[in-house]
Design a protein around this motif. Structure first.
Motif, PDB file in Angstrom:
ATOM      1  N   TYR A  39       0.829  -1.204   0.000  1.00  0.00           N
ATOM      2  CA  TYR A  39       0.000   0.000   0.000  1.00  0.00           C
ATOM      3  C   TYR A  39       0.866   1.257   0.000  1.00  0.00           C
ATOM      4  N   THR A  40       1.911   1.268   0.822  1.00  0.00           N
ATOM      5  CA  THR A  40       2.800   2.417   0.899  1.00  0.00           C
ATOM      6  C   THR A  40       3.452   2.720  -0.446  1.00  0.00           C
ATOM      7  N   HIS A  41       3.945   1.688  -1.118  1.00  0.00           N
ATOM      8  CA  HIS A  41       4.633   1.913  -2.391  1.00  0.00           C
ATOM      9  C   HIS A  41       3.654   2.192  -3.530  1.00  0.00           C
ATOM     10  N   TYR A  42       2.470   1.614  -3.484  1.00  0.00           N
ATOM     11  CA  TYR A  42       1.449   1.979  -4.475  1.00  0.00           C
ATOM     12  C   TYR A  42       1.139   3.475  -4.378  1.00  0.00           C
ATOM     13  N   LEU A  43       0.989   3.967  -3.149  1.00  0.00           N
ATOM     14  CA  LEU A  43       0.666   5.381  -2.964  1.00  0.00           C
ATOM     15  C   LEU A  43       1.780   6.282  -3.497  1.00  0.00           C
ATOM     16  N   LYS A  44       3.046   5.909  -3.251  1.00  0.00           N
ATOM     17  CA  LYS A  44       4.162   6.718  -3.747  1.00  0.00           C
ATOM     18  C   LYS A  44       4.180   6.710  -5.268  1.00  0.00           C
ATOM     19  N   TYR A  45       3.959   5.543  -5.853  1.00  0.00           N
ATOM     20  CA  TYR A  45       3.892   5.430  -7.316  1.00  0.00           C
ATOM     21  C   TYR A  45       2.797   6.332  -7.880  1.00  0.00           C
ATOM     22  N   LEU A  46       1.606   6.247  -7.303  1.00  0.00           N
ATOM     23  CA  LEU A  46       0.486   7.037  -7.810  1.00  0.00           C
ATOM     24  C   LEU A  46       0.743   8.534  -7.683  1.00  0.00           C
ATOM     25  N   ALA A  47       1.328   8.956  -6.563  1.00  0.00           N
ATOM     26  CA  ALA A  47       1.625  10.378  -6.378  1.00  0.00           C
ATOM     27  C   ALA A  47       2.611  10.871  -7.429  1.00  0.00           C
ATOM     28  N   LEU A  48       3.602  10.040  -7.763  1.00  0.00           N
ATOM     29  CA  LEU A  48       4.629  10.438  -8.730  1.00  0.00           C
ATOM     30  C   LEU A  48       4.101  10.517 -10.157  1.00  0.00           C
ATOM     31  N   ILE A  49       3.005   9.806 -10.457  1.00  0.00           N
ATOM     32  CA  ILE A  49       2.432   9.879 -11.809  1.00  0.00           C
ATOM     33  C   ILE A  49       1.122  10.679 -11.820  1.00  0.00           C
ATOM     34  N   ASN A  50       0.933  11.470 -10.759  1.00  0.00           N
ATOM     35  CA  ASN A  50      -0.242  12.337 -10.658  1.00  0.00           C
ATOM     36  C   ASN A  50      -1.554  11.557 -10.702  1.00  0.00           C
ATOM     37  N   TYR A  51      -1.544  10.381 -10.149  1.00  0.00           N
ATOM     38  CA  TYR A  51      -2.744   9.546 -10.002  1.00  0.00           C
ATOM     39  C   TYR A  51      -3.429   9.244 -11.332  1.00  0.00           C
ATOM     40  N   GLU A  52      -2.627   9.119 -12.388  1.00  0.00           N
ATOM     41  CA  GLU A  52      -3.196   8.896 -13.720  1.00  0.00           C
ATOM     42  C   GLU A  52      -3.468   7.423 -14.033  1.00  0.00           C
TER      43      GLU A  52
END
Length: 205
Positions: A174-187
């Motif tokens: 969950y932590t790394h999914y959230l970081k990934y999503l933030a870095l791609i602007n939740y696209e």
């Protein structure tokens, strides 16, 4: 149950070549473990002649078009006279895509020896080790990619997939999914939906 053939190739972020792994049927479909390839490493390209650089570009095009055997022939020819990190990393990719994981691991190891500071090469190593089911090595490779580049979205994503599917460590995933999503602007909407499901499962524990 892992269905290795169920997911299409997807492109995430700008890259010269895209590598795709196939993920678990329970994971977000569009977001099966996708790992982008190694960008050309400019300082090392000076070892190539003009002809070899042109051949390397041709091999990359062939890799993009699924012509893995043709690409390997060109890359091996260059490699015989030039130890170049871009050649080595794309050889690793070509062998990986054609299913020869042992050769892929050998060439990505050589690429890391030449350019240990390139996050994308460690990410590629993680991809190969994941397919070899060497999960600890895969985890170490993804973590090294993030040590080198903490904002490397796909390395966060791949760690999330590793923790989610293989380790069943939902909190870390969950932590790394959230970081990934933030870095791609939740696209990545499918991963966003999957993370919402994970959040619900965490709150229910």
């Amino acid at each position: 149950m892992i269905n290795w053939q169920s997911f299409p190739i997807r492109s995430v972020l700008a890259s010269l070549i895209v590598i795709t792994l196939y993920g678990c049927a329970s994971a977000p479909e569009q977001s099966s473990p996708a790992i982008n390839a190694v960008q050309a490493v400019a300082p090392n390209l000076e070892q190539l002649t003009t002809k070899q650089a042109s051949q390397l570009a041709q091999a990359k095009t062939q890799l993009n078009n699924g012509q893995y055997e043709e690409a390997k022939k060109i890359l091996l020819k260059i490699h015989r006279s030039a130890s170049n990190v871009s050649v080595l990393s794309n050889l690793a990719l070509a062998y990986y895509k054609s299913g020869d994981l042992d050769s892929a691991a050998k060439f990505v190891g050589k690429a890391i020896q030449i350019a240990p500071g390139q996050a994308q090469i460690h990410n590629l190593a993680g991809t190969i080790n994941l397919h070899l089911r060497q999960f600890q090595k895969a985890e170490n490779a993804f973590k090294e990619a993030l040590r080198l580049d903490g904002d490397y979205a796909l390395a966060h994503y791949n760690l999330a997939i590793l923790y989610d599917i293989y380790y069943q460590d939902i909190d870390s995933a969950y932590t790394h999914y959230l970081k990934y999503l933030a870095l791609i602007n939740y696209e990545d909407k499918q991963t966003l939906e999957w993370v919402d499901q994970l959040k619900y499962s965490i709150t229910q524990e």
